[in-house]
Design a protein around this motif. Structure first.
Motif, mmCIF file in Angstrom:
data_model
loop_
_atom_site.group_PDB
_atom_site.id
_atom_site.type_symbol
_atom_site.label_atom_id
_atom_site.label_comp_id
_atom_site.label_asym_id
_atom_site.label_seq_id
_atom_site.Cartn_x
_atom_site.Cartn_y
_atom_site.Cartn_z
ATOM 1 N N VAL A 12 21.518 26.978 12.768
ATOM 2 C CA VAL A 12 22.291 27.699 13.774
ATOM 3 C C VAL A 12 21.367 28.637 14.545
ATOM 4 O O VAL A 12 20.519 29.319 13.957
ATOM 5 C CB VAL A 12 23.449 28.478 13.115
ATOM 6 N N ASN A 13 21.533 28.660 15.855
ATOM 7 C CA ASN A 13 20.757 29.510 16.749
ATOM 8 C C ASN A 13 20.747 30.954 16.226
ATOM 9 O O ASN A 13 21.786 31.506 15.892
ATOM 10 C CB ASN A 13 21.378 29.441 18.146
ATOM 11 N N SER A 89 15.618 29.279 17.890
ATOM 12 C CA SER A 89 16.294 29.103 19.176
ATOM 13 C C SER A 89 16.139 27.638 19.571
ATOM 14 O O SER A 89 15.386 26.898 18.921
ATOM 15 C CB SER A 89 15.671 30.016 20.235
ATOM 16 N N PRO A 90 16.812 27.192 20.640
ATOM 17 C CA PRO A 90 16.644 25.795 21.059
ATOM 18 C C PRO A 90 15.196 25.403 21.347
ATOM 19 O O PRO A 90 14.854 24.226 21.262
ATOM 20 C CB PRO A 90 17.517 25.708 22.325
ATOM 21 N N VAL A 118 21.523 24.412 16.733
ATOM 22 C CA VAL A 118 22.859 24.305 17.316
ATOM 23 C C VAL A 118 23.472 25.694 17.473
ATOM 24 O O VAL A 118 23.020 26.655 16.858
ATOM 25 C CB VAL A 118 23.773 23.403 16.445
ATOM 26 N N ASN A 119 24.522 25.794 18.301
ATOM 27 C CA ASN A 119 25.175 27.081 18.516
ATOM 28 C C ASN A 119 26.088 27.476 17.375
ATOM 29 O O ASN A 119 26.235 28.643 17.059
ATOM 30 C CB ASN A 119 25.952 27.073 19.829
ATOM 31 N N LYS A 120 26.736 26.501 16.750
ATOM 32 C CA LYS A 120 27.624 26.764 15.619
ATOM 33 C C LYS A 120 27.405 25.669 14.586
ATOM 34 O O LYS A 120 27.096 24.538 14.942
ATOM 35 C CB LYS A 120 29.089 26.749 16.063
ATOM 36 N N ASN A 124 29.436 20.238 17.200
ATOM 37 C CA ASN A 124 29.150 21.022 18.400
ATOM 38 C C ASN A 124 29.558 20.261 19.648
ATOM 39 O O ASN A 124 29.188 19.104 19.822
ATOM 40 C CB ASN A 124 27.659 21.339 18.491
ATOM 41 N N ASP A 127 28.062 22.486 26.142
ATOM 42 C CA ASP A 127 28.494 23.657 26.910
ATOM 43 C C ASP A 127 29.341 23.268 28.122
ATOM 44 O O ASP A 127 30.309 23.949 28.445
ATOM 45 C CB ASP A 127 27.281 24.472 27.365
#
Length: 137
Positions: A12-13, A89-90, A118-120, A124, A127
């Motif tokens: 996770v980010n 981070s990405p 990933v964000n969560k 996912n 966006d």
């Protein structure tokens, strides 16, 4: 030399993630004999870069985007050559290669792990899809 890593890791980010690298050697293992190198290759065309080296002690990166975001978390006596990436981070998406040498045991296949930030955790949605429903999703 046999080297084992997970084929894929998801993180996770903003979190820390350990990239495990376990090895087996036909030669006796000592802190003085083993050297470890980690390399990173981005997912898009780009060249591989050395990001970490261990020989008697850890040599973390002194420049680049891994600077202050990578620490040694291995234990050579337990035949572990792992690293931990901090606050991913990405930009950390890509393939990581673990290479271990324990002379005279220097031949074998390197361990490779693909990291996906990933964000969560879990499933996912892109966006652009989330934008269709506003911030409430």
């Amino acid at each position: 030399m046999n080297i084992y890593t997970a084929s894929e890791v998801e993180a996770v980010n903003g979190t820390d993630v350990k990239l495990k690298c376990i090895f087996n050697s036909s030669a006796p293992v000592s802190l003085q004999s083993v050297s470890v190198a980690w390399y990173f290759r981005p997912p898009h065309p780009g060249h591989e870069e050395a990001i970490f080296y261990y020989s008697g002690r850890p040599f973390p990166p002194s420049e680049g985007h891994f600077r202050e975001h990578l620490v040694w978390s291995g234990d050579l006596e337990k035949k572990e050559a792992s690293i931990t990436l901090l606050q991913v981070s990405p930009a950390f998406n890509g393939t990581y290669s673990c290479r271990v040498l324990n002379p005279p045991d220097v031949h074998g296949i390197n361990g490779e792990v693909n990291l996906r930030v990933v964000n969560k955790p879990g499933f996912n949605l892109p966006d652009w899809f989330l934008g269709l429903f506003g911030a409430g999703v």
